[in-house]
Design an enzyme around this catalytic site. Structure first.
Site, PDB file in Angstrom:
ATOM      1  N   GLY A   1       9.490  15.309 -26.523  1.00 15.81           N
ATOM      2  CA  GLY A   1      10.083  16.525 -27.096  1.00 15.81           C
ATOM      3  C   GLY A   1      10.716  17.372 -26.013  1.00 15.81           C
ATOM      4  O   GLY A   1      10.166  17.491 -24.921  1.00 15.81           O
TER       5      GLY A   1
ATOM      6  N   ASP B   1      -0.485  20.292 -23.469  1.00 15.81           N
ATOM      7  CA  ASP B   1      -1.604  19.410 -23.827  1.00 15.81           C
ATOM      8  C   ASP B   1      -1.795  18.257 -22.835  1.00 15.81           C
ATOM      9  O   ASP B   1      -2.280  17.197 -23.196  1.00 15.81           O
ATOM     10  CB  ASP B   1      -1.405  18.853 -25.244  1.00 15.81           C
ATOM     11  CG  ASP B   1      -0.103  18.054 -25.382  1.00 15.81           C
ATOM     12  OD1 ASP B   1       0.713  18.058 -24.445  1.00 15.81           O
ATOM     13  OD2 ASP B   1       0.085  17.435 -26.442  1.00 15.81           O
TER      14      ASP B   1
ATOM     15  N   THR C   1       6.409  19.922 -21.704  1.00 21.61           N
ATOM     16  CA  THR C   1       6.140  19.961 -23.153  1.00 21.61           C
ATOM     17  C   THR C   1       5.697  21.362 -23.511  1.00 21.61           C
ATOM     18  O   THR C   1       4.978  21.996 -22.734  1.00 21.61           O
ATOM     19  CB  THR C   1       5.041  18.953 -23.574  1.00 21.61           C
ATOM     20  OG1 THR C   1       4.602  19.294 -24.894  1.00 21.61           O
ATOM     21  CG2 THR C   1       3.838  18.958 -22.664  1.00 21.61           C
TER      22      THR C   1
ATOM     23  N   ASP D   1       2.532  13.349 -21.869  1.00 22.31           N
ATOM     24  CA  ASP D   1       1.696  12.231 -21.418  1.00 22.31           C
ATOM     25  C   ASP D   1       2.207  10.873 -21.886  1.00 22.31           C
ATOM     26  O   ASP D   1       2.000   9.866 -21.209  1.00 22.31           O
ATOM     27  CB  ASP D   1       0.214  12.451 -21.761  1.00 22.31           C
ATOM     28  CG  ASP D   1       0.009  12.860 -23.193  1.00 22.31           C
ATOM     29  OD1 ASP D   1       1.006  12.858 -23.962  1.00 22.31           O
ATOM     30  OD2 ASP D   1      -1.134  13.168 -23.559  1.00 22.31           O
TER      31      ASP D   1
ATOM     32  N   ARG E   1       1.066  20.400 -31.541  1.00 24.45           N
ATOM     33  CA  ARG E   1       0.541  19.063 -31.875  1.00 24.45           C
ATOM     34  C   ARG E   1      -0.964  19.174 -32.110  1.00 24.45           C
ATOM     35  O   ARG E   1      -1.379  19.935 -32.963  1.00 24.45           O
ATOM     36  CB  ARG E   1       0.874  18.075 -30.763  1.00 24.45           C
ATOM     37  CG  ARG E   1       1.045  16.649 -31.268  1.00 24.45           C
ATOM     38  CD  ARG E   1       1.304  15.685 -30.149  1.00 24.45           C
ATOM     39  NE  ARG E   1       2.668  15.729 -29.681  1.00 24.45           N
ATOM     40  CZ  ARG E   1       3.616  14.870 -30.049  1.00 24.45           C
ATOM     41  NH1 ARG E   1       3.343  13.908 -30.893  1.00 24.45           N
ATOM     42  NH2 ARG E   1       4.825  14.954 -29.573  1.00 24.45           N
TER      43      ARG E   1
ATOM     44  N   ASP F   1       3.572  22.061 -25.646  1.00 23.73           N
ATOM     45  CA  ASP F   1       2.201  22.040 -26.181  1.00 23.73           C
ATOM     46  C   ASP F   1       1.116  22.357 -25.145  1.00 23.73           C
ATOM     47  O   ASP F   1      -0.012  22.663 -25.516  1.00 23.73           O
ATOM     48  CB  ASP F   1       1.886  20.661 -26.779  1.00 23.73           C
ATOM     49  CG  ASP F   1       2.868  20.267 -27.870  1.00 23.73           C
ATOM     50  OD1 ASP F   1       3.419  21.172 -28.520  1.00 23.73           O
ATOM     51  OD2 ASP F   1       3.092  19.052 -28.060  1.00 23.73           O
TER      52      ASP F   1
ATOM     53  N   ARG G   1      12.875   9.463 -28.169  1.00 27.72           N
ATOM     54  CA  ARG G   1      11.647   8.670 -28.171  1.00 27.72           C
ATOM     55  C   ARG G   1      12.081   7.214 -28.278  1.00 27.72           C
ATOM     56  O   ARG G   1      13.031   6.909 -29.002  1.00 27.72           O
ATOM     57  CB  ARG G   1      10.741   9.125 -29.311  1.00 27.72           C
ATOM     58  CG  ARG G   1      10.286  10.588 -29.064  1.00 27.72           C
ATOM     59  CD  ARG G   1       9.119  11.022 -29.900  1.00 27.72           C
ATOM     60  NE  ARG G   1       8.500  12.227 -29.351  1.00 27.72           N
ATOM     61  CZ  ARG G   1       8.678  13.453 -29.839  1.00 27.72           C
ATOM     62  NH1 ARG G   1       9.453  13.650 -30.890  1.00 27.72           N
ATOM     63  NH2 ARG G   1       8.072  14.483 -29.281  1.00 27.72           N
TER      64      ARG G   1
HETATM   65  P1  ADP Z   1       5.598  13.027 -24.742  1.00 20.12           P
HETATM   66  O1  ADP Z   1       6.129  12.461 -23.473  1.00 20.12           O
HETATM   67  O2  ADP Z   1       6.099  14.418 -24.995  1.00 20.12           O
HETATM   68  O3  ADP Z   1       4.104  12.879 -24.863  1.00 20.12           O
HETATM   69  P2  ADP Z   1       5.925  10.793 -26.580  1.00 20.12           P
HETATM   70  O4  ADP Z   1       4.454  10.555 -26.736  1.00 20.12           O
HETATM   71  O5  ADP Z   1       6.780  10.697 -27.790  1.00 20.12           O
HETATM   72  O6  ADP Z   1       6.261  12.211 -25.955  1.00 20.12           O
HETATM   73  O7  ADP Z   1       6.434   9.749 -25.491  1.00 20.12           O
HETATM   74  C1  ADP Z   1       7.788   9.737 -25.071  1.00 20.12           C
HETATM   75  C2  ADP Z   1       8.239   8.322 -24.803  1.00 20.12           C
HETATM   76  O8  ADP Z   1       7.442   7.754 -23.748  1.00 20.12           O
HETATM   77  C3  ADP Z   1       8.061   7.352 -25.968  1.00 20.12           C
HETATM   78  O9  ADP Z   1       9.102   7.421 -26.899  1.00 20.12           O
HETATM   79  C4  ADP Z   1       8.039   6.022 -25.252  1.00 20.12           C
HETATM   80  O10 ADP Z   1       9.353   5.628 -24.932  1.00 20.12           O
HETATM   81  C5  ADP Z   1       7.310   6.356 -23.962  1.00 20.12           C
HETATM   82  N1  ADP Z   1       5.883   6.002 -24.110  1.00 20.12           N
HETATM   83  C6  ADP Z   1       4.932   6.653 -24.825  1.00 20.12           C
HETATM   84  N2  ADP Z   1       3.760   6.017 -24.771  1.00 20.12           N
HETATM   85  C7  ADP Z   1       3.964   4.913 -24.013  1.00 20.12           C
HETATM   86  C8  ADP Z   1       3.126   3.824 -23.584  1.00 20.12           C
HETATM   87  N3  ADP Z   1       1.847   3.744 -23.935  1.00 20.12           N
HETATM   88  N4  ADP Z   1       3.690   2.878 -22.801  1.00 20.12           N
HETATM   89  C9  ADP Z   1       4.978   2.947 -22.446  1.00 20.12           C
HETATM   90  N5  ADP Z   1       5.813   3.929 -22.826  1.00 20.12           N
HETATM   91  C10 ADP Z   1       5.319   4.902 -23.591  1.00 20.12           C
HETATM   92  O1  F6P Z   2       5.426  17.964 -28.435  1.00 17.49           O
HETATM   93  C1  F6P Z   2       6.254  19.018 -28.819  1.00 17.49           C
HETATM   94  C2  F6P Z   2       6.297  19.111 -30.334  1.00 17.49           C
HETATM   95  O2  F6P Z   2       7.203  20.137 -30.677  1.00 17.49           O
HETATM   96  C3  F6P Z   2       4.949  19.324 -31.009  1.00 17.49           C
HETATM   97  O3  F6P Z   2       4.530  20.665 -30.929  1.00 17.49           O
HETATM   98  C4  F6P Z   2       5.248  18.839 -32.388  1.00 17.49           C
HETATM   99  O4  F6P Z   2       4.069  18.346 -32.988  1.00 17.49           O
HETATM  100  C5  F6P Z   2       6.211  17.711 -32.166  1.00 17.49           C
HETATM  101  O5  F6P Z   2       6.778  17.899 -30.871  1.00 17.49           O
HETATM  102  C6  F6P Z   2       7.342  17.648 -33.166  1.00 17.49           C
HETATM  103  O6  F6P Z   2       8.077  16.514 -32.882  1.00 17.49           O
HETATM  104  P1  F6P Z   2       9.523  16.191 -33.517  1.00 17.49           P
HETATM  105  O7  F6P Z   2      10.537  16.896 -32.684  1.00 17.49           O
HETATM  106  O8  F6P Z   2       9.627  14.719 -33.404  1.00 17.49           O
HETATM  107  O9  F6P Z   2       9.513  16.700 -34.916  1.00 17.49           O
END
Ligand code: ADP
Ligand code: F6P
Length: 338
Positions: A15, A133, A129, A107, A175, A131, A76
């Site tokens: 995000g 978190d 982020t 993360d 989140r 959040d 993503r």
């Molecule tokens: P954030 O980085 O904010 O936590 P996401 O969890 O959506 O957001 O992760 C962002 C991107 O990181 C995912 O779309 C994916 O491309 C990559 N990613 C997430 N988890 C994994 C994983 N376990 N292994 C490899 N790439 C990952």
């Molecule tokens: O991680 C940031 C965040 O805005 C969260 O607070 C929320 O749960 C999520 O992303 C929303 O994701 P999307 O933009 O995919 O609707």
């Protein structure tokens, strides 16, 4: 012997968060200052797999420190969660001449970066982020702006809630974490806050409180609900049904992810971006930068605090050291901003 880093890629992932641009700017300007070739990767890991890259110059990051969103775009990428996607990502880095990577995201993005590190691409992760978190850090880029945006909205809601003697149930993002909810609840003077980290009892935590405060003359009520709890409309319906108070639910939503970053987000993101490149330069990679807040409240009885500081070195709590450090950072940016 490890390969010398000559070019650094930077991407934003997950995000978007206000302040990501400030971080990108700091990474690029610090990198250029230190003689690295800087490569911007668009749309996170998606862009890496598709080769959506461009060489970044001083001007690529002009006029962005105040802008919300991310000039590198974000996405993503499901493919990157697979072994094939990760192998392809590492191969792409080599093909594009990216020797190391700075990943700004949450993360999930770190997990992706870790997979690249396992495949020989050095990386540094910056926490980005709204959040807040991420376990190892007290602060993430975008968190401060998101809280301030939510607070501004809640203040506006309070005006109309008060005028109509109503109750407002306001859902904020985060989140599964309640950091935004807890802080905006304190800052907005909300009557109650529902957090995913803490079990709640509708009767005790909300309905009884409304009745008690009604007895003292209170006629309007703000209840903050964290996204991780959700069901704000149902909560509002229940409050109205059981107290008779006209109640509205408002889900603030993605507005919290936008807007010009606050001073804190700009400064912290700049410092972290600067530091990320310094670590790569020192050969300290495959790390995540964390921000640690000092103990927030101290009882201070020292004489330095009660008399005006005369020389910088007499300032308490290491503030001079911190100022010095931010001056170094400012100097690098100024050199290139001319
Ligand atoms: P954030 O980085 O904010 O936590 P996401 O969890 O959506 O957001 O992760 C962002 C991107 O990181 C995912 O779309 C994916 O491309 C990559 N990613 C997430 N988890 C994994 C994983 N376990 N292994 C490899 N790439 C990952
Ligand atoms: O991680 C940031 C965040 O805005 C969260 O607070 C929320 O749960 C999520 O992303 C929303 O994701 P999307 O933009 O995919 O609707």
């Amino acid at each position: 012997m490890e390969k010398q880093i000559k070019s650094i890629g930077v991407l934003t992932s997950g995000g978007d968060a206000p302040g990501m641009n400030a971080a990108v700017r700091a990474v690029v300007r610090t990198g250029l200052h230190k003689g690295y070739r800087m490569i911007g990767i668009q749309r996170g890991y998606n862009g890496l797999l598709n080769g959506e890259c461009f060489e970044m110059t001083l001007r690529s990051v002009s006029n962005i420190i105040q802008a919300g969103g991310t000039i590198l775009y974000t996405a993503r990428c499901l493919e990157f969660k697979t072994k094939e996607g990760q192998d392809k990502g590492a191969a792409k880095c080599r093909e594009l001449g990216i020797d190391a990577l700075v990943v700004i995201g949450g993360d999930g993005s770190y997990r992706g970066a870790r997979e690249l590190a396992h495949r020989g691409i050095p990386m540094i992760g910056l926490p980005g982020t709204i959040d807040n978190d991420i376990a190892c850090t007290d602060y993430t880029i975008g968190y401060d702006t998101a809280m301030n945006t939510a607070l501004e909205m809640i203040d506006k809601l309070r005006d109309t809630t008060q005028s109509h003697d109503r109750c407002s149930v306001v859902e904020v993002m985060g989140r599964n974490a309640g950091y935004i909810a807890l802080n905006v609840a304190i800052a907005s003077g909300a009557m109650a806050v529902l957090l995913p980290e803490k079990e709640f009892d509708m009767q005790h935590d909300i309905l009884d409180k409304i009745t008690e405060t009604q007895r003292t003359g209170k006629r309007h009520f703000i209840v903050i609900v964290a996204e991780g709890i959700g069901h704000s409309q149902e909560i509002a319906n229940e409050i109205q049904a059981r107290t008779g108070i006209d109640t509205r639910a408002t889900i603030l939503g993605h507005v919290q992810r936008g807007g010009s970053p606050t001073l804190r987000d700009r400064v912290n993101a700049s410092a972290m971006g600067y530091h990320a490149v310094c670590l790569l330069e020192q050969g300290k990679y495959n790390r995540i930068l964390r921000w640690s807040f000092l103990p927030t409240m101290k009882v201070c009885a020292c004489s330095v605090c009660t008399s005006a500081p005369t020389t910088p070195s007499r300032r308490p709590c290491g503030s001079w050291m911190r100022l010095q450090r931010s001056r170094d950072i400012a100097r690098i940016f100024q050199t290139h901003a001319a």
